[in-house]
Design an enzyme around this catalytic site. Sequence first.
Site, PDB file in Angstrom:
ATOM      1  N   VAL A   3      -1.589  -3.182   2.494  1.00 37.66           N
ATOM      2  CA  VAL A   3      -2.454  -2.121   2.001  1.00 37.66           C
ATOM      3  C   VAL A   3      -1.710  -0.806   2.133  1.00 37.66           C
ATOM      4  O   VAL A   3      -1.162  -0.493   3.197  1.00 37.66           O
ATOM      5  CB  VAL A   3      -3.781  -2.060   2.800  1.00 37.66           C
ATOM      6  CG1 VAL A   3      -4.627  -0.881   2.328  1.00 37.66           C
ATOM      7  CG2 VAL A   3      -4.546  -3.363   2.648  1.00 37.66           C
TER       8      VAL A   3
ATOM      9  N   THR B 205       0.113   4.806  -8.788  1.00 41.05           N
ATOM     10  CA  THR B 205      -1.333   4.665  -8.845  1.00 41.05           C
ATOM     11  C   THR B 205      -1.897   5.505  -9.985  1.00 41.05           C
ATOM     12  O   THR B 205      -1.194   6.293 -10.606  1.00 41.05           O
ATOM     13  CB  THR B 205      -1.947   5.160  -7.529  1.00 41.05           C
ATOM     14  OG1 THR B 205      -1.637   6.551  -7.391  1.00 41.05           O
ATOM     15  CG2 THR B 205      -1.398   4.428  -6.344  1.00 41.05           C
TER      16      THR B 205
END
Length: 311
Positions: free
Chosen positions: A196, A167
């Site tokens: 998710v 990320t």
Amino acid sequence: MMNPVVVVHGGSGRYTEDRKEVCLLEVRNAALEGYRLIQQGGSALDAVEEASVILENHPLFNAGCGSVLNECGETELDAIIMDGKTLGTGAVSAVRNIANPTKLARLVMEQTKHVMLTDRGASRFAKTMGFPEVPMESLVTERARERWRRNLQPGSNPVELQIELGTIGAVALDSDGNVACATSTGGLTNKMVGRVGDTPCIGGGGYADNQSGAVSTTGNGEAIMKVTLARLIVFHMEQGMSPAEATDTGLQYMWTRLQSHGGAIAINNAGDWTAKFTSENMAWAAVTGDMLFYGIALGDVRTSGIEDIPQ
């Protein structure tokens, strides 16, 4: 008045040689732009949003336009932003056709009574707010498409294909002593539709509280969620640890319990900061005072005066 600090990361993992210096340059740029925004009167929240958007717009990061693809060859993006002054939080998950999910997450925080919107609901909210949507094709790079194809082949190694797929994130402290965090990701390549990870989850992908500090994490989302890594690091800061000690302790706990590598950037409310990771690489940069600090490998810490960086 506090001395502002902005710290940015571009994801933990193992970077290929051709990506290292480019990614390092971009996280430096993102940290500098966030810092300059605070110098111009912006808040910590403004700074982490700005830094995240810069990296979401760069195709080499697994966020925004560089995101990996799910099992159907589509992008599904997650993001969170959190204001340490109020504990206000906005998050979106599994969103499509959105180039800057961090900006949409901030709208969720400021324009709704909720914390997280997902998939169709997030898209409906975006349309209601006049938030720009983009064709999914504009978010798909050839590099992401090639990884997706490779993972479909018999005998492919899913773990190997996750290398360098971290990320992006930012933490900041502004002149008024407020902290904030933001984290954004495309997730795991060839993930199940609707998967998710930790990024949009409070205490997983990020956490910010003026009473202690702010954290943004990177690594395997399932592992980070299981140990609530961001909140764990903040907890250790609340117990008196420095950001470096707290982050080392949190990452070591995740490794001991789950044998999972990761990374995090953290800042406390006194302005002390750190960038730590147990993987081979994590591109990071920090700006405070008149100095820029940055690195990409374990033990790699470089410095430069801000006045030496072209604007």
